[in-house]
Scaffold this active site. Structure first.
Site, PDB file in Angstrom:
ATOM      1  N   GLU A 126       0.834  -1.208   0.000  1.00 23.56           N
ATOM      2  CA  GLU A 126       0.000   0.000   0.000  1.00 23.56           C
ATOM      3  C   GLU A 126       0.864   1.252   0.000  1.00 23.56           C
ATOM      4  O   GLU A 126       0.591   2.218  -0.726  1.00 23.56           O
ATOM      5  CB  GLU A 126      -0.932   0.026   1.216  1.00 23.56           C
ATOM      6  CG  GLU A 126      -1.797   1.283   1.247  1.00 23.56           C
ATOM      7  CD  GLU A 126      -2.524   1.501   2.558  1.00 23.56           C
ATOM      8  OE1 GLU A 126      -2.729   2.673   2.916  1.00 23.56           O
ATOM      9  OE2 GLU A 126      -2.884   0.503   3.228  1.00 23.56           O
ATOM     10  N   ASN A 223      -2.315  -4.505   9.395  1.00 24.40           N
ATOM     11  CA  ASN A 223      -3.364  -4.128  10.356  1.00 24.40           C
ATOM     12  C   ASN A 223      -3.454  -5.141  11.492  1.00 24.40           C
ATOM     13  O   ASN A 223      -3.750  -4.771  12.632  1.00 24.40           O
ATOM     14  CB  ASN A 223      -4.713  -3.944   9.642  1.00 24.40           C
ATOM     15  CG  ASN A 223      -5.402  -5.247   9.309  1.00 24.40           C
ATOM     16  OD1 ASN A 223      -6.112  -5.823  10.119  1.00 24.40           O
ATOM     17  ND2 ASN A 223      -5.193  -5.726   8.091  1.00 24.40           N
TER      18      ASN A 223
END
Length: 281
Positions: A126, A223
């Protein structure tokens, strides 16, 4: 053992949408489907799609003209997407909408002549995608200390953004320092997604009320790692596992109450299995 399971555990909106797009391609009987990088960071899910014939390309050059290629939920660099489209690759964009919003927000700041300070993991896909929208001079840092010791220039016009799955409390400290250093006028993009905030807040609340925490999800999942970090920061023993068979049963058997949460790419079935095992102790 009593188990407190997080209501927010499991697939987030972005992961769910990405997998729906890939499933739709399979349902339409497409014969030649690939993803550009792992579509999500969960090895069990990836194995299931591999068994269905979905290939995972690590090199964009592997994609062929006319082939159906699904862009991973984390997004890809802007120049890679443009090159693939120009080469005739049939792209299906499964980028998480929150990541796409961050990409476009960064591009708008670049057009205004500002330089990106990005709170994130240097090698995360990302982050590599976000950087491609930033232009020259962007600075990536994984901690406030790294930023403070980084190559900052007084005559640059900076703006701040974060990887969508970063620790919101750590990012708040970064914002405060940057504005003390460069002034309150430094723009801050709100790029940490709501699901990340909610999961971290719930993990913290549960960790403060149990004897041990278990976080389920891929070891490559940023995450999920952050959930383990914020839980452990509450002073409770915390175990990050991908599957229930990785639980150190002898180490956790004596605890009275366990907290259970999971990353945004962890299937419900694995969370259920982990809960069942914990409750049997």
């Amino acid at each position: 053992m009593h188990v407190k399971r997080a209501a927010t555990a499991g697939f987030c909106m972005g992961v769910g949408l990405a997998l729906k797009k890939l499933d739709r391609e399979l349902d339409n009987n497409a014969k030649d489907i690939a993803t550009l990088g792992p579509i999500i960071h969960n090895p069990q899910v990836l194995r299931r799609y591999e068994q269905k014939g979905v290939r995972c390309y690590t090199d964009p050059a592997e994609a062929r003209s006319g082939q159906r290629v699904v862009i991973r939920a984390h997004g890809i660099p802007e120049e890679t997407e443009s090159a693939l489209a120009a080469a005739g690759v049939d792209l299906v964009d499964a980028t998480c909408p929150k990541v796409k919003r961050a990409q476009l927000g960064i591009a708008r700041q670049r057009e205004k002549g500002r330089t990106l300070l990005l709170f994130g993991e240097h090698d995360h896909p990302e982050v590599q995608g976000l950087l491609s929208y930033a232009g020259e001079g962007a600075v990536v840092f994984g901690s406030l200390e790294e930023l403070q010791n980084g190559p900052l220039e007084d005559d640059r016009h900076y703006f701040l953004a974060a990887q969508t799955t970063q620790d919101k409390h750590a990012f708040t400290s970064v914002i405060e320092w940057v504005r003390r250093r460069f002034g309150d006028h430094v723009p801050v993009l709100d790029t940490i997604c709501d699901a990340t905030r909610e999961r971290q807040d719930e993990a913290i609340a549960i960790a403060r009320s149990v004897d041990v925490m278990v976080v389920v999800g891929g070891f490559a999942s940023g995450n999920t790692r952050r959930l383990a970090e914020v839980a452990q920061a509450q002073g409770v023993p915390t175990y990050h596992v991908e599957t229930p068979d990785q639980l150190p049963l002898d180490a956790i058997r004596g605890y009275g109450a366990a907290g259970l949460t999971a990353g945004a790419s962890t299937p419900k079935s694995i969370i259920d299995e982990t809960q069942k095992l914990l409750e049997s102790l």
